[in-house]
Enzyme design. Structure first.
Site, PDB file in Angstrom:
ATOM      1  N   ASP A  95       0.831  -1.191   0.000  1.00  0.00           N
ATOM      2  CA  ASP A  95       0.000   0.000   0.000  1.00  0.00           C
ATOM      3  C   ASP A  95       0.875   1.255   0.000  1.00  0.00           C
ATOM      4  O   ASP A  95       2.098   1.170  -0.040  1.00  0.00           O
ATOM      5  CB  ASP A  95      -0.920  -0.057   1.222  1.00  0.00           C
ATOM      6  CG  ASP A  95      -2.147   0.833   1.119  1.00  0.00           C
ATOM      7  OD1 ASP A  95      -2.398   1.363   0.020  1.00  0.00           O
ATOM      8  OD2 ASP A  95      -2.844   0.988   2.132  1.00  0.00           O
ATOM      9  N   HIS A  96       0.268   2.416   0.104  1.00  0.00           N
ATOM     10  CA  HIS A  96       0.892   3.742   0.012  1.00  0.00           C
ATOM     11  C   HIS A  96       2.400   3.773   0.293  1.00  0.00           C
ATOM     12  O   HIS A  96       2.841   3.454   1.389  1.00  0.00           O
ATOM     13  CB  HIS A  96       0.218   4.701   1.002  1.00  0.00           C
ATOM     14  CG  HIS A  96      -1.183   5.016   0.642  1.00  0.00           C
ATOM     15  ND1 HIS A  96      -1.537   6.077  -0.157  1.00  0.00           N
ATOM     16  CD2 HIS A  96      -2.336   4.398   0.975  1.00  0.00           C
ATOM     17  CE1 HIS A  96      -2.846   6.097  -0.309  1.00  0.00           C
ATOM     18  NE2 HIS A  96      -3.356   5.092   0.365  1.00  0.00           N
ATOM     19  N   GLU A 169      -2.601   8.864   6.346  1.00  0.00           N
ATOM     20  CA  GLU A 169      -2.299   7.440   6.429  1.00  0.00           C
ATOM     21  C   GLU A 169      -0.791   7.270   6.424  1.00  0.00           C
ATOM     22  O   GLU A 169      -0.105   7.696   5.492  1.00  0.00           O
ATOM     23  CB  GLU A 169      -2.922   6.645   5.276  1.00  0.00           C
ATOM     24  CG  GLU A 169      -2.637   5.155   5.383  1.00  0.00           C
ATOM     25  CD  GLU A 169      -3.492   4.306   4.448  1.00  0.00           C
ATOM     26  OE1 GLU A 169      -3.367   3.076   4.495  1.00  0.00           O
ATOM     27  OE2 GLU A 169      -4.276   4.874   3.688  1.00  0.00           O
ATOM     28  N   HIS A 212      -8.987   9.358   3.848  1.00  0.00           N
ATOM     29  CA  HIS A 212      -8.564   8.256   4.709  1.00  0.00           C
ATOM     30  C   HIS A 212      -9.045   8.472   6.139  1.00  0.00           C
ATOM     31  O   HIS A 212      -9.206   9.606   6.578  1.00  0.00           O
ATOM     32  CB  HIS A 212      -7.029   8.160   4.731  1.00  0.00           C
ATOM     33  CG  HIS A 212      -6.437   7.666   3.459  1.00  0.00           C
ATOM     34  ND1 HIS A 212      -5.407   8.307   2.818  1.00  0.00           N
ATOM     35  CD2 HIS A 212      -6.721   6.586   2.696  1.00  0.00           C
ATOM     36  CE1 HIS A 212      -5.084   7.649   1.719  1.00  0.00           C
ATOM     37  NE2 HIS A 212      -5.868   6.595   1.635  1.00  0.00           N
ATOM     38  N   HIS A 249      -9.866   4.515  -2.647  1.00  0.00           N
ATOM     39  CA  HIS A 249      -9.189   4.736  -1.368  1.00  0.00           C
ATOM     40  C   HIS A 249     -10.129   5.497  -0.433  1.00  0.00           C
ATOM     41  O   HIS A 249     -11.043   6.182  -0.875  1.00  0.00           O
ATOM     42  CB  HIS A 249      -7.919   5.562  -1.566  1.00  0.00           C
ATOM     43  CG  HIS A 249      -6.775   4.790  -2.133  1.00  0.00           C
ATOM     44  ND1 HIS A 249      -5.639   4.510  -1.413  1.00  0.00           N
ATOM     45  CD2 HIS A 249      -6.591   4.231  -3.344  1.00  0.00           C
ATOM     46  CE1 HIS A 249      -4.798   3.821  -2.161  1.00  0.00           C
ATOM     47  NE2 HIS A 249      -5.360   3.636  -3.346  1.00  0.00           N
ATOM     48  N   ASN A 271      -9.771  -0.288  -0.909  1.00  0.00           N
ATOM     49  CA  ASN A 271      -8.952  -0.480   0.281  1.00  0.00           C
ATOM     50  C   ASN A 271      -9.790  -0.444   1.553  1.00  0.00           C
ATOM     51  O   ASN A 271     -10.640   0.421   1.712  1.00  0.00           O
ATOM     52  CB  ASN A 271      -7.873   0.597   0.367  1.00  0.00           C
ATOM     53  CG  ASN A 271      -6.824   0.468  -0.722  1.00  0.00           C
ATOM     54  OD1 ASN A 271      -6.953  -0.350  -1.634  1.00  0.00           O
ATOM     55  ND2 ASN A 271      -5.782   1.254  -0.618  1.00  0.00           N
TER      56      ASN A 271
END
Length: 340
Positions: A95-96, A169, A212, A249, A271
């Site tokens: 992820d990110h 995040e 997020h 997201h 996600n």
């Protein structure tokens, strides 16, 4: 079934796009949360995606060294063994990953897969995310081009985030404002830089108001209809219908209609982290409160070993998180859609 091969992963994404459903991508930070995710997918008869963020990988690497690559590789290798016992296909994803962590996370992990492919094996991870949303679009796409060339050669799919997702995040944060909406021009520039599949397959995390973290329905203005505008704008210029595979997201708190609109407009991956974190932790908290005199040695007593045994509350946590994964597969319409 084992972890998805590159061919199976591509088939998963193609089936999702054609069938207008999406796979939950579940963030995991331990063997327990991995087991919960796999169990949820198996119970729902849904293929799925398990992903590890930079913070998750650092946690997995242990607090002594906090090595992200070690943590990610260790859990991925564990997943390759464990997933064979589950009757669904699972893709592994990172992820990110912002610019300042590329050299300490994604690039070394790509190198691991490059060596595996040279040896005639499949890549360790099936996809990696480059989060360049904090950079200018020009710099973002320049780095994406470099990464796409490497991931394509290693039979890996790249995920790119071209414009900001709000909230925070793993240390990457953006304000909640009008910049949270990708424009058709942004999408066209992306297609010009990365192609539409001929330079390598990629997933596109476009912004349509996503945030997020934790928020209630109605607190964030999502515009999933924007995804159709992006697809149509690029299709008009390049002549390829529905050109993008979109990622959703910041989906916590989304309404059912917002999710369905996103699916109709090309989202193939969504996600989940905040909701599954809570689902995992909630029964643990209840157990500790309800059995405080067992998990603690109160007033000189010895406590209750069965109450503080990590397996006791760990099983509750796994079951609760697995149930949340099942719920996600139903919301995203992947339940019952595993590849036979």
């Amino acid at each position: 079934m084992p972890i998805a091969t590159p061919e199976v992963y591509n088939e998963m994404l193609d089936r999702a796009k054609a069938g207008k459903f999406a796979y939950p991508a579940i963030n995991v930070t331990s063997s327990q949360t991995l087991n919960a995710a796999l169990r949820g997918f198996a119970e729902a008869e849904s293929d799925g995606i398990v992903q590890i963020s930079t913070g998750g990988a650092e946690f997995l690497g242990g607090q002594y060294s906090k090595d992200m690559v070690t943590g990610a590789v260790a859990l991925a290798e564990y997943a390759h063994i464990l997933a064979e016992k589950y009757p669904v296909n699972i893709a592994l994803h990172t992820d990110h990953c912002p610019k300042d962590k590329l050299d300490g996370y994604v690039r070394p992990l790509i190198a691991v897969s490059e060596e595996r492919v040279k040896a005639g094996k499949n890549p360790l991870f099936q996809s990696h995310m480059w989060d360049g949303s904090a950079e200018t679009l020009a710099d973002n796409l320049a780095i994406a081009q470099e990464l796409l060339e490497r991931t394509r050669a290693a039979h890996i799919i790249l995920e790119v985030e071209i414009t900001p997702t709000g909230g925070e995040e793993d240390g990457v944060s953006h304000e909640i404002n009008d910049s949270l909406y990708t424009t058709v021009e942004d999408a066209i520039r992306t297609a010009e830089a990365l192609g539409l599949g001929e330079k390598g397959r990629y997933l596109l995390a476009a912004s349509f108001g996503n945030v997020h973290g934790v928020y209630k329905p109605g607190n964030v203005v999502l515009r999933p209809d924007l995804l159709k505008e992006l697809n149509d704008g690029v299709a008009a210029k390049f002549g390829k219908a529905s050109p993008f595979d979109f990622v959703f997201h910041g989906g916590s708190g989304s309404t059912e209609q917002e999710i369905l609109t996103a699916l109709e407009n090309g989202v193939v991956k969504m996600n989940l982290d905040t909701d599954t974190q809570y689902a995992f932790t909630r029964p643990v908290a209840a157990h500790m409160f309800q059995n405080y005199d067992g998990v603690l040695k109160v007033d000189g007593e010895v406590g209750n070993k069965k109450a503080y045994d990590p397996r006791t509350w760990g099983k509750l946590a796994e079951a609760s998180m697995a149930a949340r994964v099942v719920e996600a597969t139903k919301n995203l319409r992947s339940a019952g859609n595993k590849i036979k």
